[in-house]
Write a protein that holds these residues in place. Structure first.
Motif, mmCIF file in Angstrom:
data_model
loop_
_atom_site.group_PDB
_atom_site.id
_atom_site.type_symbol
_atom_site.label_atom_id
_atom_site.label_comp_id
_atom_site.label_asym_id
_atom_site.label_seq_id
_atom_site.Cartn_x
_atom_site.Cartn_y
_atom_site.Cartn_z
ATOM 1 N N PRO A 53 -5.785 -50.105 12.840
ATOM 2 C CA PRO A 53 -6.925 -51.009 12.644
ATOM 3 C C PRO A 53 -7.382 -51.693 13.927
ATOM 4 O O PRO A 53 -8.547 -52.068 14.049
ATOM 5 C CB PRO A 53 -6.378 -52.041 11.636
ATOM 6 C CG PRO A 53 -5.240 -51.362 10.958
ATOM 7 C CD PRO A 53 -4.629 -50.481 11.995
ATOM 8 N N LYS B 180 -9.761 -49.418 15.605
ATOM 9 C CA LYS B 180 -11.065 -49.484 14.945
ATOM 10 C C LYS B 180 -11.827 -50.733 15.357
ATOM 11 O O LYS B 180 -13.016 -50.658 15.693
ATOM 12 C CB LYS B 180 -10.877 -49.469 13.425
ATOM 13 C CG LYS B 180 -12.196 -49.562 12.650
ATOM 14 C CD LYS B 180 -11.969 -49.468 11.151
ATOM 15 C CE LYS B 180 -13.291 -49.518 10.405
ATOM 16 N NZ LYS B 180 -13.111 -49.370 8.941
ATOM 17 N N LYS B 181 -11.158 -51.876 15.368
ATOM 18 C CA LYS B 181 -11.827 -53.122 15.736
ATOM 19 C C LYS B 181 -12.341 -53.043 17.172
ATOM 20 O O LYS B 181 -13.477 -53.441 17.459
ATOM 21 C CB LYS B 181 -10.870 -54.301 15.590
ATOM 22 C CG LYS B 181 -11.504 -55.651 15.944
ATOM 23 C CD LYS B 181 -10.575 -56.808 15.673
ATOM 24 C CE LYS B 181 -11.219 -58.135 16.048
ATOM 25 N NZ LYS B 181 -12.474 -58.403 15.304
ATOM 26 N N ASN C 49 -7.003 -45.709 8.954
ATOM 27 C CA ASN C 49 -7.463 -47.066 9.298
ATOM 28 C C ASN C 49 -8.173 -47.139 10.645
ATOM 29 O O ASN C 49 -8.674 -48.202 11.019
ATOM 30 C CB ASN C 49 -6.289 -48.040 9.286
ATOM 31 C CG ASN C 49 -5.831 -48.374 7.881
ATOM 32 O OD1 ASN C 49 -6.623 -48.322 6.932
ATOM 33 N ND2 ASN C 49 -4.561 -48.710 7.722
#
Length: 642
Positions: free
Chosen positions: A578, A581-582, A522
């Protein structure tokens, strides 16, 4: 005639004696003005010289006379003391006029204070209306005019007086009310500022804009009357209505960062709130905003997945660094500083879980293991002493038998890691971990699963060894500090080489595989190489993702402040990855020139093992592969063929 001369002489003698007596009482007050040392605001700036925050007891940013525009001086003198540059500190004609008016009114209705007298009153005396105080004021004003030139007195006045709204000094007021430097002010804005000291609360433009504009117009009218403004300037000024801002005094844009910087600088100075320091930090306010938004995003996602989650105890932290320099680009110690100033990025000690495994695997590589070395992913029970046994399990359950070191780390297999640690030797591994700086390492095999406390910022320090070619760099928040005299103290990150560059690169490659094919999927981002490791502790109490690209590293943590479990679905891969990643997707849009590919150092080689390309080094060589016909012959020789 003789008696008149004696009376005159006696009067002069008494007056002179009175002057000497009063001067003896106030002479030390004169030196406090001559040797002016005001309380000054300390300012913290980001790496791009953008203001992060003001720290102060009195919010005052000093400005030297030569930096004050002439229009400011003209406006001040016009409204407060037109003959300022002609008198010697006292305007005797004005005093006579004021005395006559006071006598007629039977009380004090008008003063006759020059700017010099106003400075004395503000700096050395009270504002009470008594004859004795007025005499002291006159004596001190005369003394100042003999010790200081007119420009020095103006400089002290404009830096000391109160301009309302918590602003001391005209530079502070200009920035506070108009978000402008003095040289950027319009004539109307200048008039508003110089009109404030007469009644700072009444003329505060954030509260009484109409009164402030009216007072400013009187300043402009006075300047026009005495010929210091032409008609065009006057008309334009009268019609102007400047934008006024009602900012907080501290202007604190990164409170968690500011708290840490204050702690650090206070180790060296004891006057941080009054000394007027300029602190230049490593932080990038743009990155700080990205990190804060990413952290809140992850927090909200947890709340969406778990309607029973307690939003008041659920929290997180993120630390973003340049691993090569140790510079902290962003540090967010919680999702909402206004609700909790506790800095989880620096003050908390949470178990890192499986995000600690790379350090165990790195020791194995340095001991001669290769990325394809076989580890036992099988269940075992360990004697913990006192009649207790520990039977660990894999997070996803089951076991796979013998698997490669690369596969074990990619899948974050607990049993394989514990068995690896056992084979390496607990005491040997603990010693090596201590040598590189880890503290409070338990004396049992549970360290394979990160069963000790560490803060995110401290974890960032140790993770820097991988992207930084084996060199640990301690994270720092401050580049340098400049005092009010211009002297500079530099802050340097502590560095220590603990791995060979080629050995660190093997771990980078393994952690890239974690992101590309393992528990960190992710965090994968198109167009840039990402390496990292997830971490989830027992009962889902902590969720981590520790990741990095060639130039940027981010350590992310979530959990409940009371150490209660989160929902079973929360873990490093789902909860924290995540967020990385953001954050990174936003970062590379803002900074597109960031490096996208890890650079391979000398001493790293590529070989083929079981038909697959694998990396190796001289310290971590691939095992020799025996051709299939030799294996068959050996089995026949040993009677194993049927």
């Amino acid at each position: 005639m003789k008696y008149i001369l004696w009376i005159f002489f006696a009067g002069a003698l008494a007056l002179g004696g009175g002057f000497v007596y009063i001067y003896s009482q106030v002479r030390f007050d004169a030196y406090s003005i001559i040797d002016y040392k005001p309380k000054l605001t300390t300012q913290i700036f980001d790496r791009n010289n953008e203001l992060i925050a003001n720290i102060f007891e009195e919010n005052r940013v000093y400005v030297k006379y030569e930096e004050i525009p002439s229009r400011v001086v003209e406006a001040l003198v016009a409204i407060e003391d037109t003959s300022y540059f002609e008198h010697g500190g006292i305007n005797y004609e004005a005093i006579v006029r004021a005395v006559i008016k006071d006598i007629k009114a039977g009380r004090f209705v008008e003063g006759a204070s020059t700017l010099t007298q106003q400075l004395v009153k503000n700096l050395a005396l009270s504002s009470e209306k008594k004859i004795t105080r007025k005499i002291k004021e006159i004596v001190l004003a005369i003394k100042l005019e003999t010790e200081l030139d007119k420009e020095q007195i103006i400089e002290r006045y404009l830096n000391h007086v109160y301009f309302g709204h918590g602003y001391y000094g005209i530079k502070t007021a200009a920035d506070g009310y108009f978000r402008k430097d003095l040289k950027e002010l319009s004539i109307k804005e200048i008039a508003m500022l110089v009109g404030l000291p007469k009644a700072p609360s009444s003329y505060d433009p954030t509260k009484h804009l109409d009164l402030s504009l009216g007072r400013a117009n009187r300043v402009l009218e006075r300047m026009y009357t005495i010929g210091w403004l032409n008609e065009e300037e006057y008309r334009k000024g009268i019609l102007e209505e400047p934008a006024v801002f009602d900012d907080t005094l501290s202007k604190n844009k990164a409170p968690y960062v500011v708290d840490e910087i204050i702690k650090e600088v206070s180790k060296r100075v004891d006057d941080i709130r009054t000394g007027g320091y300029k602190i230049y930090s490593t932080v990038d306010l743009n990155v700080q905003k990205m990190a804060n938004e990413a952290l809140i995003y992850g927090y909200n996602e947890i709340l969406k997945r778990d309607k029973k989650a307690n939003a008041n105890i659920l929290n997180g932290a993120i630390v973003v660094t340049q691993p090569q320099t140790g510079h902290i680009l962003a540090l967010v110690g919680g999702v909402d500083y206004s609700k909790s100033s506790y800095n989880r990025a620096t003050q908390s000690a949470r178990q890192p879980g499986s995000s600690f495994k790379p350090f165990i695997y790195q020791i194995a590589l340095d001991e001669g293991y290769s990325v394809v070395s076989q580890l036992a992913d099988i269940a075992r029970s360990f004697d913990m002493g006192n009649g207790k046994e520990w039977t660990p399990k894999n997070y996803s359950g089951g076991f796979q038998g013998y698997i490669s070191l690369k596969s074990a780390l990619t899948q974050s297999r607990n049993l394989a890691t514990i068995n690896l640690l056992n084979d390496l030797g607990l005491s040997s591994v603990r010693a090596k971990l201590s040598n590189i700086g880890f503290q409070n390492i338990p004396e049992n095999l549970s360290i394979a699963l990160g069963s000790f406390g560490i803060s995110p910022v401290n974890f960032a320090k140790f993770y820097s060894m991988f992207p930084n070619e084996g060199e640990i760099v301690e994270p720092i928040l401050i580049k340098y500090v400049e005092n009010s005299f211009g002297a500079v103290v530099n802050y340097e990150a502590k560095k220590e080489q603990v791995l060979k560059p080629e050995q660190a690169f093997l771990m980078i490659d393994l952690l890239k595989n974690v992101v590309n094919n393992g528990t960190g999927r992710n965090a994968k981002i198109n167009g840039i190489q990402v390496a990292g490791k997830t971490g989830t502790t027992n009962n889902n109490i902590d969720a981590w993702f520790c990741g990095f690209t060639p130039d940027v590293q981010a350590i992310i943590w979530y959990g409940n402040d009371d150490n209660s479990p989160m929902k079973k679905i929360e873990g490093g891969g789902r909860t924290a990855a995540p967020v990385f990643k953001k954050f990174m997707e936003t970062y590379i849009k803002q900074y597109p020139t960031v490096r996208r590919v890890f650079e391979q150092p000398e001493g790293v080689y590529k070989g083929i093992y079981n038909g697959v390309d694998e990396l190796y080094t001289n310290d971590s060589p691939l095992p020799e592969i025996i051709p299939a016909n030799e294996i068959i012959q050996e089995q026949e020789n040993n009677g194993l063929m049927f």
